[in-house]
Design a protein around this motif. Structure first.
Motif, PDB file in Angstrom:
ATOM      1  N   PRO A 134       0.809  -1.225   0.000  1.00 42.80           N
ATOM      2  CA  PRO A 134       0.000   0.000   0.000  1.00 42.80           C
ATOM      3  C   PRO A 134       0.841   1.273   0.000  1.00 42.80           C
ATOM      4  O   PRO A 134       0.405   2.309  -0.511  1.00 42.80           O
ATOM      5  N   LEU A 135       2.045   1.220   0.548  1.00 40.70           N
ATOM      6  CA  LEU A 135       2.909   2.393   0.541  1.00 40.70           C
ATOM      7  C   LEU A 135       3.351   2.715  -0.880  1.00 40.70           C
ATOM      8  O   LEU A 135       3.380   3.885  -1.286  1.00 40.70           O
ATOM      9  N   ASN A 141       1.235  11.751  -6.118  1.00 38.05           N
ATOM     10  CA  ASN A 141       0.562  12.967  -5.643  1.00 38.05           C
ATOM     11  C   ASN A 141      -0.959  12.813  -5.682  1.00 38.05           C
ATOM     12  O   ASN A 141      -1.662  13.316  -4.801  1.00 38.05           O
ATOM     13  N   GLY A 142      -1.447  12.105  -6.718  1.00 36.94           N
ATOM     14  CA  GLY A 142      -2.886  11.887  -6.833  1.00 36.94           C
ATOM     15  C   GLY A 142      -3.446  11.108  -5.661  1.00 36.94           C
ATOM     16  O   GLY A 142      -4.517  11.438  -5.131  1.00 36.94           O
ATOM     17  N   MET A 143      -2.724  10.084  -5.215  1.00 39.05           N
ATOM     18  CA  MET A 143      -3.190   9.286  -4.080  1.00 39.05           C
ATOM     19  C   MET A 143      -3.118  10.075  -2.780  1.00 39.05           C
ATOM     20  O   MET A 143      -3.963   9.892  -1.901  1.00 39.05           O
ATOM     21  N   ILE A 144      -2.138  10.960  -2.666  1.00 39.61           N
ATOM     22  CA  ILE A 144      -2.058  11.810  -1.469  1.00 39.61           C
ATOM     23  C   ILE A 144      -3.300  12.687  -1.388  1.00 39.61           C
ATOM     24  O   ILE A 144      -3.898  12.858  -0.311  1.00 39.61           O
ATOM     25  N   TRP A 154      -0.575   8.720   8.170  1.00 37.91           N
ATOM     26  CA  TRP A 154      -0.789   7.582   9.069  1.00 37.91           C
ATOM     27  C   TRP A 154      -0.497   6.262   8.359  1.00 37.91           C
ATOM     28  O   TRP A 154       0.108   5.352   8.934  1.00 37.91           O
ATOM     29  N   LEU A 155      -0.931   6.150   7.106  1.00 34.76           N
ATOM     30  CA  LEU A 155      -0.674   4.925   6.343  1.00 34.76           C
ATOM     31  C   LEU A 155       0.824   4.698   6.176  1.00 34.76           C
ATOM     32  O   LEU A 155       1.324   3.585   6.359  1.00 34.76           O
TER      33      LEU A 155
END
Length: 213
Positions: A134-135, A141-144, A154-155
């Protein structure tokens, strides 16, 4: 004593990133050339497994070191290298896992799963790899933006669990050969990097609110 302040220009930072990319790719290119030239030794699978596993840990430690280095040097631009280092960590972990799945088990997932459940050092390594997934997926940037800054942070704190698991995997693997020097060294490095973070967090929590700005 702090190093002199240094802030690279955008062009210089781009050049630093290109150099870092090439340097981080060199172990893979070396491994590829050794395979092409038939220089992997008497046990090619062990050579590839060991090499990719070592470089996963090297890059994991370097990735973890970016925040302490930034704090100690005040070179805040170092954080902009962390994503690339993290992705290269995953790249070598993926090669390490693929070697295990392909050469050791011929892509037989059922047999691989039996091995994961039966051998503790493989179990720990497998858990560390799964937590890395998952990291890597959320590194854009889109996932952020989709996750939101706080949830994303947190992830990505899973790295603080992944690093000790990676060291434990390595320690148990080397324990069978009674070779503890490198696992202990990796353990000390990871412990120092995590303790430094805890110390700075504790120090920050004791500061007056006005002093945090």
């Amino acid at each position: 004593m702090r190093l002199p302040a240094y802030q690279p220009s955008p062009k210089q930072l781009s050049l630093i990133k290109v150099i870092l990319f090439i340097v981080a790719l060199l172990p893979f290119l070396r491994l590829f050339s050794f395979a092409f030239l038939d220089k992997l030794g008497a046990n090619p699978v062990e050579f590839i497994t060991r090499n990719t596993g070592d470089w996963t840990l090297y890059l994991l430690c370097i990735t973890l070191a970016m925040t302490p280095l930034r704090k100690l040097t005040q070179w805040h631009w170092l954080i902009r290298l962390r994503r690339m280092l993290g992705l290269f960590t995953f790249f070598y972990a993926l090669l390490h896992f693929t070697t295990f799945l392909w050469f050791d088990h011929g892509f037989d997932v059922a047999e691989m799963w039996k091995d994961v459940l039966k051998r503790p050092f493989i179990t720990v390594g497998f858990v560390a790899f799964v937590l890395l997934l998952p990291l890597a997926v959320t590194s854009t940037n889109g996932m952020i933006k989709r996750l939101g800054g706080k949830r994303w942070q947190w992830l990505h704190r899973l790295i603080y669990l992944i690093a000790p698991l990676g060291v434990l995997h390595y320690f148990w693997m080397k324990a069978g050969k009674h070779d503890f020097s490198q696992p202990v060294l990796f353990g000390l490095i990871v412990a120092a990097l995590l303790i430094a973070r805890l110390f700075w967090r504790w120090q920050s929590s004791r500061m007056p609110i006005a002093g945090r700005h």
